[in-house]
Design a protein around this motif. Structure first.
Motif, mmCIF file in Angstrom:
data_model
loop_
_atom_site.group_PDB
_atom_site.id
_atom_site.type_symbol
_atom_site.label_atom_id
_atom_site.label_comp_id
_atom_site.label_asym_id
_atom_site.label_seq_id
_atom_site.Cartn_x
_atom_site.Cartn_y
_atom_site.Cartn_z
ATOM 1 N N TYR A 4 0.821 -1.210 0.000
ATOM 2 C CA TYR A 4 0.000 0.000 0.000
ATOM 3 C C TYR A 4 0.860 1.268 0.000
ATOM 4 O O TYR A 4 0.351 2.368 -0.058
ATOM 5 N N ALA A 5 2.183 1.117 0.091
ATOM 6 C CA ALA A 5 3.104 2.253 0.050
ATOM 7 C C ALA A 5 4.194 1.947 -0.963
ATOM 8 O O ALA A 5 4.586 0.788 -1.133
ATOM 9 N N ASN A 6 4.697 2.963 -1.627
ATOM 10 C CA ASN A 6 5.644 2.767 -2.719
ATOM 11 C C ASN A 6 6.929 2.084 -2.285
ATOM 12 O O ASN A 6 7.564 1.393 -3.080
ATOM 13 N N ASN A 7 7.332 2.296 -1.023
ATOM 14 C CA ASN A 7 8.611 1.717 -0.602
ATOM 15 C C ASN A 7 8.476 0.341 0.039
ATOM 16 O O ASN A 7 9.453 -0.206 0.546
ATOM 17 N N TYR A 28 10.834 -3.280 3.344
ATOM 18 C CA TYR A 28 10.640 -1.943 2.783
ATOM 19 C C TYR A 28 11.989 -1.300 2.499
ATOM 20 O O TYR A 28 13.027 -1.732 3.015
ATOM 21 N N LEU A 29 11.946 -0.287 1.669
ATOM 22 C CA LEU A 29 13.165 0.393 1.254
ATOM 23 C C LEU A 29 13.439 1.584 2.155
ATOM 24 O O LEU A 29 12.574 2.433 2.371
ATOM 25 N N SER A 30 14.659 1.633 2.708
ATOM 26 C CA SER A 30 15.100 2.741 3.544
ATOM 27 C C SER A 30 16.473 3.159 3.043
ATOM 28 O O SER A 30 17.412 2.359 3.088
ATOM 29 N N GLU A 114 6.235 6.809 8.044
ATOM 30 C CA GLU A 114 5.499 7.189 6.841
ATOM 31 C C GLU A 114 4.691 6.020 6.282
ATOM 32 O O GLU A 114 3.590 6.206 5.747
ATOM 33 N N ILE A 115 5.233 4.810 6.390
ATOM 34 C CA ILE A 115 4.489 3.629 5.944
ATOM 35 C C ILE A 115 3.209 3.460 6.753
ATOM 36 O O ILE A 115 2.142 3.150 6.200
ATOM 37 N N LEU A 116 3.292 3.671 8.065
ATOM 38 C CA LEU A 116 2.088 3.607 8.896
ATOM 39 C C LEU A 116 1.043 4.615 8.419
ATOM 40 O O LEU A 116 -0.154 4.307 8.360
ATOM 41 N N LYS A 117 1.485 5.798 8.081
ATOM 42 C CA LYS A 117 0.558 6.832 7.598
ATOM 43 C C LYS A 117 -0.207 6.381 6.356
ATOM 44 O O LYS A 117 -1.358 6.763 6.154
#
Length: 273
Positions: A4-7, A28-30, A114-117
């Motif tokens: 649901y998130a781009n990263n 996820y990408l960090s 930001e992923i949580l958002k």
């Protein structure tokens, strides 16, 4: 795959000990690194006014295999009605990069916030940050970077890397290796990992939880943080448990989890105070 998130690069269902909570192992990408994390999502109807759950960023303690995220622990918080995301930090459990002990790996926490958002079941304006032990300093750093956090809880949390080096002789070799020297030789690197001088940037209420008998992270960390919060007129609560160490007895632990999540839901106030 839940994406649901781009990263978010990958997500897989993970065995959950609670049939009312779905657990996922996500990647996820960090920066340019693939980082692993657990995500726990309640199955029941959300209870917030807009029909979504509050978000809960769980920031672990330790380094590498010590203090690793446990599914049972994040289930505790998800069971209180939160969508919980718990990064392992880079370099852990198949993730890329190197655990930097509150250095560059802070980006892993920022990205997780930001992923949580972006989660479809999370109220993006109701994200809370929790840190245990080393995660305490990660929580403060993240709250400084993300001033829209709704609340911050630090439980047995580090607030000064200088003090950690001083009081934990057993960690000095690791800290010199990871940070690049002693506090005397590279004070700027320790200052960067010590958020006390930027406390004025925190907007949300802070809850400090600490065992007075803690030998892993002394209660002095709690008092250092309290003094800075006072100095800048920040709203905070402090729960010092005189008889306990770094780890609380199971029944006490469960009660404190219920109390701190209630504190979060009440906007940084405990109903009986």
């Amino acid at each position: 795959m839940l994406k649901y998130a781009n990263n978010i690069m990958d997500s897989q269902r993970y065995p959950s000990p609670n049939p009312a909570i779905d657990v996922f192992l996500i990647t996820y990408l960090s920066d340019s690194y693939r980082v692993k994390a657990f995500l726990a999502v309640p199955k029941w109807e959300p209870g917030t006014e807009n029909g979504k759950f509050p978000g809960f960023l769980y920031l672990r303690g330790g380094i590498k295999g010590v203090g690793m995220v446990r599914v049972g622990r994040i289930i505790q918080f998800a069971s209180e009605g939160f969508v919980v995301l718990a990064p392992f930090y880079r370099g852990n459990c198949g993730g890329e990069g190197y655990d930097d002990f509150a250095g560059e790996d802070r980006i892993d926490a920022f990205e997780a916030f930001e992923i949580l958002k972006e989660h479809p079941l999370v109220d993006r304006d109701n994200i809370h940050i929790f840190g245990f032990s080393r995660g305490g300093v990660m929580a403060l750093i993240t709250a400084i970077e993300k001033p829209d956090a709704k609340s911050i809880v630090t439980w047995g949390g580090v607030s000064s890397m200088f003090l950690t080096y001083e009081e934990r002789e057993d960690l000095r070799r690791m800290m010199k290796r990871v940070i690049g020297g002693t506090p005397a030789k590279v004070p700027d690197r320790y200052s960067w990992r010590t958020p006390l001088e930027q406390i004025e940037k925190i907007k949300a209420p802070v809850l400090i939880i600490h065992g007075a008998q803690d030998k892993n992270v002394s209660v002095e960390h709690a008092y250092l943080l309290e003094n800075k919060l006072k100095e800048h007129g920040k709203r905070y609560s402090k729960w010092i448990f005189e008889d306990y160490t770094h780890y609380f007895p199971p029944q006490v632990n469960r009660t404190v989890v219920q109390d701190l999540t209630l504190w979060m839901k009440n906007g940084g106030y405990y109903p009986e105070t």
